[in-house]
Motif scaffolding. Structure first.
Motif, PDB file in Angstrom:
ATOM      1  N   ALA A   1       0.861  -1.186   0.000  1.00 17.10           N
ATOM      2  CA  ALA A   1       0.000   0.000   0.000  1.00 17.10           C
ATOM      3  C   ALA A   1       0.891   1.227   0.000  1.00 17.10           C
ATOM      4  CB  ALA A   1      -0.910  -0.016   1.219  1.00 17.10           C
ATOM      5  N   LYS A   2       0.791   2.035  -1.061  1.00 14.97           N
ATOM      6  CA  LYS A   2       1.615   3.237  -1.207  1.00 14.97           C
ATOM      7  C   LYS A   2       0.775   4.451  -0.856  1.00 14.97           C
ATOM      8  CE  LYS A   2       2.838   4.452  -5.365  1.00 14.97           C
ATOM      9  NZ  LYS A   2       3.496   4.619  -6.664  1.00 14.97           N
ATOM     10  N   LYS A   3       1.379   5.390  -0.131  1.00 15.64           N
ATOM     11  CA  LYS A   3       0.663   6.593   0.292  1.00 15.64           C
ATOM     12  C   LYS A   3       0.453   7.513  -0.903  1.00 15.64           C
ATOM     13  CE  LYS A   3       0.522  10.215   3.755  1.00 15.64           C
ATOM     14  NZ  LYS A   3       1.130  10.785   4.935  1.00 15.64           N
ATOM     15  N   THR A   4      -0.807   7.861  -1.133  1.00 11.16           N
ATOM     16  CA  THR A   4      -1.129   8.777  -2.230  1.00 11.16           C
ATOM     17  C   THR A   4      -1.801  10.051  -1.732  1.00 11.16           C
ATOM     18  OG1 THR A   4      -3.218   7.615  -2.596  1.00 11.16           O
ATOM     19  CG2 THR A   4      -1.327   6.947  -3.948  1.00 11.16           C
ATOM     20  N   ASN A   5      -2.384  10.001  -0.551  1.00 13.30           N
ATOM     21  CA  ASN A   5      -3.012  11.201   0.014  1.00 13.30           C
ATOM     22  C   ASN A   5      -2.987  11.123   1.542  1.00 13.30           C
ATOM     23  OD1 ASN A   5      -4.791   9.084   0.019  1.00 13.30           O
ATOM     24  ND2 ASN A   5      -6.582  10.268  -0.520  1.00 13.30           N
ATOM     25  N   GLU A   6      -3.388  12.203   2.181  1.00 11.50           N
ATOM     26  CA  GLU A   6      -3.384  12.277   3.641  1.00 11.50           C
ATOM     27  C   GLU A   6      -4.461  11.372   4.224  1.00 11.50           C
ATOM     28  OE1 GLU A   6      -1.088  13.867   5.478  1.00 11.50           O
ATOM     29  OE2 GLU A   6      -0.138  14.360   3.583  1.00 11.50           O
ATOM     30  N   CYS A   7      -4.161  10.764   5.370  1.00 15.39           N
ATOM     31  CA  CYS A   7      -5.109   9.832   5.997  1.00 15.39           C
ATOM     32  C   CYS A   7      -6.131  10.532   6.880  1.00 15.39           C
ATOM     33  CB  CYS A   7      -4.351   8.795   6.809  1.00 15.39           C
ATOM     34  SG  CYS A   7      -3.431   7.658   5.764  1.00 15.39           S
ATOM     35  N   ILE A   8      -5.795  11.715   7.369  1.00 20.13           N
ATOM     36  CA  ILE A   8      -6.739  12.467   8.196  1.00 20.13           C
ATOM     37  C   ILE A   8      -7.071  13.748   7.445  1.00 20.13           C
ATOM     38  CG2 ILE A   8      -7.127  13.608  10.407  1.00 20.13           C
ATOM     39  CD1 ILE A   8      -5.155  11.615  11.631  1.00 20.13           C
ATOM     40  N   ASN A   9      -8.331  13.882   7.072  1.00 25.55           N
ATOM     41  CA  ASN A   9      -8.774  15.038   6.301  1.00 25.55           C
ATOM     42  C   ASN A   9      -8.889  16.275   7.189  1.00 25.55           C
ATOM     43  OD1 ASN A   9      -9.030  13.374   3.995  1.00 25.55           O
ATOM     44  ND2 ASN A   9     -11.024  12.683   4.724  1.00 25.55           N
ATOM     45  N   ASN A  10      -9.059  17.426   6.565  1.00 25.00           N
ATOM     46  CA  ASN A  10      -9.172  18.678   7.320  1.00 25.00           C
ATOM     47  C   ASN A  10     -10.348  18.675   8.280  1.00 25.00           C
ATOM     48  OD1 ASN A  10      -6.915  19.744   6.102  1.00 25.00           O
ATOM     49  ND2 ASN A  10      -8.065  20.734   4.454  1.00 25.00           N
ATOM     50  N   ASP A  11     -11.410  17.950   7.944  1.00 22.14           N
ATOM     51  CA  ASP A  11     -12.578  17.898   8.824  1.00 22.14           C
ATOM     52  C   ASP A  11     -12.450  16.789   9.880  1.00 22.14           C
ATOM     53  OD1 ASP A  11     -12.883  15.675   7.248  1.00 22.14           O
ATOM     54  OD2 ASP A  11     -14.959  16.094   6.671  1.00 22.14           O
ATOM     55  N   LYS A  12     -11.230  16.256  10.047  1.00 25.45           N
ATOM     56  CA  LYS A  12     -10.891  15.231  11.039  1.00 25.45           C
ATOM     57  C   LYS A  12     -11.465  13.855  10.699  1.00 25.45           C
ATOM     58  CE  LYS A  12      -8.855  18.236  13.708  1.00 25.45           C
ATOM     59  NZ  LYS A  12      -7.487  18.498  13.443  1.00 25.45           N
ATOM     60  N   SER A  13     -12.000  13.668   9.507  1.00 31.36           N
ATOM     61  CA  SER A  13     -12.492  12.348   9.105  1.00 31.36           C
ATOM     62  C   SER A  13     -11.330  11.538   8.547  1.00 31.36           C
ATOM     63  CB  SER A  13     -13.613  12.490   8.071  1.00 31.36           C
ATOM     64  OG  SER A  13     -13.106  13.093   6.892  1.00 31.36           O
ATOM     65  N   ARG A  14     -11.498  10.211   8.534  1.00 29.16           N
ATOM     66  CA  ARG A  14     -10.454   9.310   8.057  1.00 29.16           C
ATOM     67  C   ARG A  14     -10.637   9.006   6.578  1.00 29.16           C
ATOM     68  NH1 ARG A  14      -9.585   4.431  12.392  1.00 29.16           N
ATOM     69  NH2 ARG A  14      -8.819   5.700  14.103  1.00 29.16           N
ATOM     70  N   ASP A  15      -9.525   8.965   5.848  1.00 29.05           N
ATOM     71  CA  ASP A  15      -9.552   8.511   4.467  1.00 29.05           C
ATOM     72  C   ASP A  15      -9.705   6.988   4.487  1.00 29.05           C
ATOM     73  OD1 ASP A  15      -8.984   9.204   1.533  1.00 29.05           O
ATOM     74  OD2 ASP A  15      -7.589   7.556   1.924  1.00 29.05           O
ATOM     75  N   THR A  16     -10.415   6.431   3.543  1.00 25.61           N
ATOM     76  CA  THR A  16     -10.693   4.991   3.547  1.00 25.61           C
ATOM     77  C   THR A  16      -9.923   4.244   2.468  1.00 25.61           C
ATOM     78  OG1 THR A  16     -12.624   5.357   2.149  1.00 25.61           O
ATOM     79  CG2 THR A  16     -12.987   5.282   4.545  1.00 25.61           C
ATOM     80  N   GLY A  17      -8.909   4.870   1.869  1.00 23.30           N
ATOM     81  CA  GLY A  17      -8.098   4.197   0.854  1.00 23.30           C
ATOM     82  C   GLY A  17      -7.307   3.043   1.453  1.00 23.30           C
ATOM     83  N   ASP A  18      -6.673   2.246   0.583  1.00 17.03           N
ATOM     84  CA  ASP A  18      -5.941   1.054   1.010  1.00 17.03           C
ATOM     85  C   ASP A  18      -4.821   1.395   1.992  1.00 17.03           C
ATOM     86  OD1 ASP A  18      -5.260  -1.687   1.060  1.00 17.03           O
ATOM     87  OD2 ASP A  18      -3.712  -1.361  -0.458  1.00 17.03           O
ATOM     88  N   PHE A  19      -3.998   2.383   1.663  1.00 19.60           N
ATOM     89  CA  PHE A  19      -2.888   2.756   2.543  1.00 19.60           C
ATOM     90  C   PHE A  19      -3.405   3.195   3.906  1.00 19.60           C
ATOM     91  CE2 PHE A  19      -0.208   5.973   4.472  1.00 19.60           C
ATOM     92  CZ  PHE A  19       1.023   5.339   4.522  1.00 19.60           C
ATOM     93  N   CYS A  20      -4.388   4.073   3.907  1.00 21.23           N
ATOM     94  CA  CYS A  20      -4.891   4.622   5.174  1.00 21.23           C
ATOM     95  C   CYS A  20      -5.577   3.550   6.021  1.00 21.23           C
ATOM     96  CB  CYS A  20      -5.820   5.796   4.905  1.00 21.23           C
ATOM     97  SG  CYS A  20      -4.947   7.204   4.167  1.00 21.23           S
ATOM     98  N   SER A  21      -6.305   2.639   5.397  1.00 21.17           N
ATOM     99  CA  SER A  21      -6.942   1.585   6.190  1.00 21.17           C
ATOM    100  C   SER A  21      -5.880   0.664   6.797  1.00 21.17           C
ATOM    101  CB  SER A  21      -7.965   0.801   5.367  1.00 21.17           C
ATOM    102  OG  SER A  21      -7.334   0.103   4.323  1.00 21.17           O
ATOM    103  N   GLN A  22      -4.801   0.383   6.049  1.00 20.73           N
ATOM    104  CA  GLN A  22      -3.705  -0.416   6.612  1.00 20.73           C
ATOM    105  C   GLN A  22      -3.011   0.344   7.748  1.00 20.73           C
ATOM    106  OE1 GLN A  22      -3.121  -3.457   6.105  1.00 20.73           O
ATOM    107  NE2 GLN A  22      -4.192  -3.848   4.189  1.00 20.73           N
ATOM    108  N   TYR A  23      -2.824   1.648   7.558  1.00 19.64           N
ATOM    109  CA  TYR A  23      -2.203   2.480   8.587  1.00 19.64           C
ATOM    110  C   TYR A  23      -3.028   2.445   9.881  1.00 19.64           C
ATOM    111  CZ  TYR A  23      -1.205   6.646  11.294  1.00 19.64           C
ATOM    112  OH  TYR A  23      -0.952   7.486  12.334  1.00 19.64           O
TER     113      TYR A  23
END
Length: 198
Positions: free
Chosen positions: A94-116
Motif C-alpha cells: 500500500a503506497k501513500k497517495t493522500n493524507e489519511c486524516i482530512n481537514n474535517d478530522k475524518s479518516r480517508d478509507t483508501g488502502d494505505f490509510c486503512s492499513q495504517y
C-alpha cells in the motif's frame, strides 16, 4: 553530623546517575530490538493474541496474530512512503497517495490509510496498553513499542523519510496519531422565570 551530610549527598549523586532520560530520535532510529507479548484471547484464554515487534535500524516488522497472522513491514528510510502487508491472502503493498486524516478530522478509507489505521490500532491496543516498563526507556517493552509508534507516526502520517546518515528529524513532534472528535458543548439558554401572581 558531617557523616550524615556526606551520606545524603552521596545518595543524591547515585540516584541522579541512575536516573535515565528519554531516548533520543537518533537512538530510536538506530536501535535493534525484538519484543514479543502474548495475551490471553477468546475461548477462556485458550486462543492467544501474539504481538511481536522486530526492529533492525530502519526496518520495522510488526506481527499480530489473533486468529490468523498479519504482518506489516515498513522501512522508514525508503521512499515512497509505503507499507507491505502479509496476511492469509498474500502480500499487499500500500503506497501513500493522500493524507489519511482530512481537514474535517475524518479518516480517508483508501488502502494505505486503512492499513495504517489497522496497524496503529494494533500497536495501541496490544502494545502500548499492555507493554510493561517505562515508555521512555528503550530497554523496556513499553519503550520499544513507543519508539516504534513514534517512528511510524512520523513516517506514515507525516511522510518524513529518515536517514541514518543525516540529522534525524524529531519524532516527538508531529500530527496526532488518530483524529480527535470534539463535540461542541451544548448551549444552555436561561429561561426567564415567570412572575408570581398573588
Amino acid at each position: 553530623m558531617a557523616y550524615i551530610k556526606f551520606s545524603i549527598l552521596f545518595l543524591l549523586l547515585i540516584s541522579g546517575a541512575q536516573a535515565q532520560s528519554r531516548f533520543s530520535s537518533k537512538s530510536c532510529l538506530d536501535s535493534y530490538y525484538k519484543m514479543r507479548m502474548i495475551q490471553k484471547g477468546p475461548l477462556f484464554g485458550l486462543m492467544k493474541h501474539e504481538f511481536v515487534i522486530n526492529k533492525k535500524q530502519c526496518n520495522l516488522t510488526v506481527t499480530y496474530r489473533k486468529y490468523f497472522p498479519r504482518e506489516w513491514k515498513i522501512d522508514v528510510c525508503r521512499e515512497p512512503v509505503h507499507i507491505k502487508v502479509t496476511s492469509a491472502t498474500g502480500v499487499d503493498v500500500a503506497k501513500k497517495t493522500n493524507e489519511c486524516i482530512n481537514n474535517d478530522k475524518s479518516r480517508d478509507t483508501g488502502d494505505f490509510c486503512s492499513q495504517y489505521f489497522d496497524l496503529i490500532d494494533v500497536i495501541q491496543d496490544e502494545g502500548l496498553i499492555f507493554a510493561e516498563g517505562d515508555r521512555d526507556n528503550l530497554s523496556s517493552d513499553h519503550g520499544k513499542t513507543f519508539c516504534t509508534y513514534l517512528l511510524l507516526r512520523r513516517y506514515l502520517l507525516d511522510s518524513v523519510v529518515f536517514s541514518r546518515y543525516t540529522d534525524v528529524p524529531e519524532i516527538f513532534e508531529g500530527k496526532p496519531m488518530t483524529p480527535v472528535k470534539v463535540e461542541p458543548a451544548p448551549v444552555i439558554t436561561p429561561v426567564p422565570a415567570e412572575p408570581v401572581k398573588n
